[in-house]
Each structure stands twice: as structure tokens, then as C-alpha cells.
Scaffold this motif. Structure first.
Motif, PDB file in Angstrom:
ATOM      1  N   PRO A 124       0.810  -1.227   0.000  1.00 28.19           N
ATOM      2  CA  PRO A 124       0.000   0.000   0.000  1.00 28.19           C
ATOM      3  C   PRO A 124       0.839   1.272   0.000  1.00 28.19           C
ATOM      4  N   VAL A 125       0.335   2.281  -0.701  1.00 28.93           N
ATOM      5  CA  VAL A 125       0.988   3.593  -0.758  1.00 28.93           C
ATOM      6  C   VAL A 125      -0.062   4.656  -0.438  1.00 28.93           C
ATOM      7  N   LEU A 126       0.156   5.378   0.649  1.00 31.10           N
ATOM      8  CA  LEU A 126      -0.745   6.444   1.060  1.00 31.10           C
ATOM      9  C   LEU A 126      -0.051   7.781   0.822  1.00 31.10           C
ATOM     10  N   GLY A 127      -0.766   8.702   0.195  1.00 29.55           N
ATOM     11  CA  GLY A 127      -0.215  10.031  -0.040  1.00 29.55           C
ATOM     12  C   GLY A 127      -1.063  11.092   0.637  1.00 29.55           C
ATOM     13  N   TYR A 128      -0.417  11.960   1.421  1.00 26.51           N
ATOM     14  CA  TYR A 128      -1.120  13.084   2.040  1.00 26.51           C
ATOM     15  C   TYR A 128      -1.139  14.276   1.089  1.00 26.51           C
TER      16      TYR A 128
ATOM     17  N   GLY B 291      -0.202  19.469  -4.585  1.00 30.77           N
ATOM     18  CA  GLY B 291      -0.509  18.109  -4.174  1.00 30.77           C
ATOM     19  C   GLY B 291      -1.763  17.565  -4.842  1.00 30.77           C
ATOM     20  N   TYR B 292      -2.759  18.429  -5.040  1.00 29.91           N
ATOM     21  CA  TYR B 292      -3.977  18.010  -5.726  1.00 29.91           C
ATOM     22  C   TYR B 292      -3.667  17.586  -7.164  1.00 29.91           C
ATOM     23  N   ASP B 293      -2.801  18.338  -7.824  1.00 28.99           N
ATOM     24  CA  ASP B 293      -2.427  18.010  -9.200  1.00 28.99           C
ATOM     25  C   ASP B 293      -1.643  16.705  -9.265  1.00 28.99           C
TER      26      ASP B 293
ATOM     27  N   ASN C  28       9.352  11.293   3.901  1.00 32.94           N
ATOM     28  CA  ASN C  28       9.169  12.735   3.708  1.00 32.94           C
ATOM     29  C   ASN C  28       9.543  13.139   2.284  1.00 32.94           C
ATOM     30  N   PHE C  29       8.698  13.953   1.673  1.00 33.46           N
ATOM     31  CA  PHE C  29       8.998  14.560   0.377  1.00 33.46           C
ATOM     32  C   PHE C  29       9.455  16.005   0.555  1.00 33.46           C
ATOM     33  N   TYR C  30       9.602  16.473   1.777  1.00 23.81           N
ATOM     34  CA  TYR C  30      10.142  17.792   2.068  1.00 23.81           C
ATOM     35  C   TYR C  30      11.564  17.617   2.589  1.00 23.81           C
ATOM     36  N   GLY C  31      12.272  18.724   2.767  1.00 26.44           N
ATOM     37  CA  GLY C  31      13.613  18.678   3.338  1.00 26.44           C
ATOM     38  C   GLY C  31      13.789  19.779   4.350  1.00 26.44           C
TER      39      GLY C  31
ATOM     40  N   GLU D   7       4.486  15.413   2.139  1.00 27.84           N
ATOM     41  CA  GLU D   7       3.257  15.175   1.440  1.00 27.84           C
ATOM     42  C   GLU D   7       3.522  15.308  -0.049  1.00 27.84           C
ATOM     43  N   ILE D   8       2.628  14.817  -0.887  1.00 29.28           N
ATOM     44  CA  ILE D   8       3.002  14.544  -2.273  1.00 29.28           C
ATOM     45  C   ILE D   8       3.184  15.803  -3.125  1.00 29.28           C
ATOM     46  N   GLY D   9       2.771  16.960  -2.638  1.00 25.98           N
ATOM     47  CA  GLY D   9       3.000  18.187  -3.398  1.00 25.98           C
ATOM     48  C   GLY D   9       4.338  18.844  -3.107  1.00 25.98           C
TER      49      GLY D   9
END
Length: 433
Positions: free
Chosen positions: A106-110, A118-120, A339-342, A421-423
């Protein structure tokens, strides 16, 4: 804004580095013996053994579909020897077949309402996800009653598009802001809270929710009281049962799901506020997934990597490693946080800095053209630069290599992943999923 503070755990009682415990090795010892019946058999044995080893390594270390179809692998971009030029040139390029999933768990994206990108990304890479969680709701106390705030954030058009183009379940996040003393001790309040959540799912056509409450209860200090701790677990159980009593609109025969947000244990010796392995077992039958926040290891006052790989291994060992049965039955419900942030940390005496997202990272690369260094201890890339006041900064941001290592770790346990989060990341990150 890179990330919302309310998603993250309350500060531990002492520094994360001081609490860190030594990882125990999970790698099995390999033994073999050769036949003594002659030199030819010995040679044959080693030839066959070598072939088997090569084939096994190839099968376990890389997915053929990734190697053959994933753009980032074709281009040799998943490497410790990355550089700023490649990142600036390649970060928006992905494989033509973006519907192909490479990660089988499973892959969950916030998705956050303050970061529309992130919506895009959710629409573009819909098929990469099994669960999508827009950060929309808060359950709050209102005088003597409760109110569920956040429907104004909900984008019905976006939900409709997702349902038409992909199979990902929509589970908005709900944060319990209500006073736990009132909510947990009073049966009427518990029932009201659960009714509000289940009703919202029915009216909005959601597939369940992601619930965050443990960090709130820890912040209030109620988890130190054994009776309150038990009530907290009972509330989650009751909510899970209530959601599982309602059928999903999307998939026939499936019930509404509950994913529960948990923070990493602060040390091997669990603190009263820690969510530990026994809690996992207690809730495993009524919770469909546990969103494990394995990030935010460092902060401006203690600069360093975002989520050291060894630390992640320790956390998984604490939660799953002591019991083979737990690892087998519960691991698939763990959504390991990635994390997709840094972070951009100032290294001066007056330490400062904080979270950055993809566009900030690219701007720093373009301006400073730094040499990226691979820190094998943390499994992360870092670079340094001087700002306009000649103060040195350290920038930790995920790369294809750091993400791939964490995917491999999660895969080795049989865990899913959750992305905050994914954006906030770079487009080609999705080529790994």
C-alpha cells in the motif's frame, strides 16, 4: 508552508539522538558446505552457487519492471553519486507509462489544502496510490458539545475526478482537537464524535478516514494515566468498528477503512506516551493501516538528517521485530513514513532554518551549484552553502537514492508507505512508486 506542525508528534522529553539505541542486525547468516567427492564436484558446486547468488541478488535488489520501464533507472539517476546539474535537468521527467506501479504494498499520499500542487500530483499519479488523504478536518470541542470542522476544504470536483480515473481510496485526515478529558471519559461524547465522523463519510462518499489523535493525547499528558490510556485505545476500537459497519460506495463488499497515525517510539525503553508494539496488537484487528511518522528526526536546534535509515530500521525493529507473528500479520498494515520535504538548517550559534519544499530546493541548487555529499550513515544526501551573511547552511533533501533505500527497507518488512506530502517533492520521485 512546507508542512503543518499539527501532524507531528510532541517533542520527546529528551533529545532524539540521546535516546537512540543501537540497531540489531536483521540479516541472516549464510552458510554452505561443499561436497568432498572430487575437484570437479567442488568446482561445479561453486559455479552453481555463484549463479544462484547472482540471480537471487538481481531478483531481490531490483524489479525488472523498474529497470526496464522506469525512466529514473534507465537514466542511471538512482545513485549516491548525484549532482545538482542532473537534478535540475531531470527532476520533471518521468516514465511515459505513469500508471505502472512499482511498489506492490500500500501507498498512502497526504495532500494539504495550503499546497495546491498536491492536488495536481494526486490526479496525475493517481494509479501509484492505494490511499489518498487530504488534510481537511478537525474535531473540536464547542462549549459542551463537539463539532467537525473542515468540510469547506473538501473539493468535490477533485474527488469526482479521482474516482473516475483511479482506484485510490479517499480517506481525509481528521485530527482530534477536542479535550480528551471530556471526549474519552464521557460515553455520550465518544458516541457523538464517532457519529460525526461516520456521518461525514456517508454524506461525502469517503472510503474512511485517517485519524490523528495519539499525538494530541500525548500533548495533553493523559496517556500517563493507565485508565485514560485504556479509554484512548477503546475509543479507536469503537471508531474502527463503527466504520467497518458501513459499506464503501466505491468497492462492493468493502467497508469504510480506518488508518491511524502513530509517532515513532522515543527509545527502546518505551515512555508512557509512546505508541508501542502492544498497542499495535491491541488495535490491529480494527485498524486497517498505521501511518508511522518516521521523519522529523532533526530540528533547527539539533541540525541533521531528516530520517536516518538506521533510525528507521530501529523503529521497525522495536515495533515489529520481537515477534515473528507480529511482523507477519501487522507489517502489511504499517505505512512507513517517507518525507517529500527537506530542511535548510543554519549552522551558526543562533541555529535556525527549517522545512523547505521542492521549489525551494531547486532554487538553492540553481543559485549555489553545490557539491552534493552522500552520508552513508543516514542514507541521505546533504550539501552546504554560505548565505548572504556568510553563515554556513546544511541542506538535507530527499533524492532518488535516499527514497529508493527507504522503499527497499519497507519492502523487506512487507510494509506499505505513507508520504508527507506529495505536493512537496520533485516529479521524478513518483517514478519510484
Amino acid at each position: 508552508m512546507a508542512k503543518k506542525r499539527d501532524l507531528h508528534r510532541p517533542p520527546p522529553t529528551s533529545g532524539r539522538r540521546e535516546n537512540q539505541i543501537k540497531p540489531s542486525s536483521r540479516q541472516p547468516k549464510l552458510t554452505h558446505s561443499a561436497s568432498s567427492s572430487g575437484a570437479i564436484k567442488v568446482i561445479a558446486f561453486f559455479i552453481v552457487s555463484s549463479l544462484i547468488a547472482i540471480i537471487t541478488y538481481w531478483l531481490t535488489q531490483s524489479s525488472p519492471s523498474q529497470q526496464n520501464e522506469s525512466y529514473v533507472y534507465q537514466r542511471g539517476l538512482v545513485t549516491t553519486d548525484t549532482n545538482y546539474q542532473d537534478i535540475l535537468t531531470e527532476n520533471m521527467k518521468v516514465s511515459e507509462n505513469i500508471s505502472k506501479r512499482h511498489y506492490s504494498y500500500p501507498v498512502l499520499g497526504y495532500i494539504t489544502p495550503w499546497n495546491s500542487r498536491g492536488y495536481d500530483m494526486a490526479k496525475r499519479f493517481n494509479s501509484k496510490f492505494t490511499h489518498l488523504s487530504p488534510v481537511w478536518y478537525d474535531l473540536k470541542s464547542q462549549q459542551t458539545s463537539l463539532v467537525l470542522e473542515g468540510r469547506h476544504n473538501a473539493d468535490r470536483g477533485w474527488i469526482s475526478e479521482l474516482k473516475k480515473t483511479g482506484e485510490a481510496l479517499i480517506l481525509p485526515r481528521v485530527v482530534l482537537e477536542a479535550s480528551p478529558e471530556e471526549l474519552l471519559r464521557k460515553k455520550k461524547q465518544r458516541n457523538k464524535a464517532i457519529d460525526l465522523i461516520v456521518t461525514e463519510c456517508k454524506e461525502m462518499g469517503y472510503d474512511g478516514i485517517v485519524l490523528e489523535s495519539w499525538s494530541r493525547w500525548a500533548a495533553y499528558g493523559v496517556l500517563h494515566d493507565p485508565s485514560m490510556r485504556n479509554l484512548a485505545l477503546q475509543f479507536v476500537k469503537q471508531l474502527g468498528d463503527a466504520l467497518h459497519s458501513v459499506s464503501s460506495e466505491k468497492i462492493r463488499g468493502q467497508k469504510l477503512q480506518l488508518v491511524y497515525v502513530i509517532g515513532p517510539p522515543s527509545s527502546e525503553k518505551l515512555q508512557a506516551h509512546d505508541f508501542g508494539p502492544k498497542d499495535l496488537e491491541t488495535l490491529s484487528e480494527v485498524v486497517d493501516g498505521f501511518s508511522l511518522m518516521t521523519y522529523d528526526f532533526s530540528n533547527p536546534h539539533n541540525p541533521g538528517p531528516n530520517a536516518p535509515l538506521k533510525w528507521i530500521q530501529i523503529i521497525l525493529q522495536i515495533l515489529l521485530g520481537a515477534s515473528a507473528n507480529r511482523a507477519q500479520n501487522i507489517a502489511p498494515k504499517i505505512f512507513l513514513g517517507i518525507n517529500f520535504y527537506g530542511n535548510d538548517f543554519s549552522l551558526s550559534r543562533d541555529s535556525g532554518g527549517g522545512a523547505i519544499i521542492g521549489r525551494d530546493y531547486l532554487a538553492l541548487l540553481e543559485k549555489h551549484r553545490p557539491a552534493l555529499q552522500w552520508d552513508k550513515n543516514s542514507g541521505e544526501h546533504v550539501f552546504f552553502y554560505p548565505d548572504d551573511k556568510d553563515i554556513k547552511h546544511a541542506v538535507f533533501f530527499p533524492t532518488l537514492k535516499s527514497i529508493s533505500l527507504r522503499l527497499e527497507e519497507a519492502r523487506s518488512w512487507g510494509c506499505g508507505i505513507s508520504i508527507w506530502e506529495i505536493g512537496q517533492g520533485l516529479d521524478y520521485f513518483f517514478d519510484l512508486l
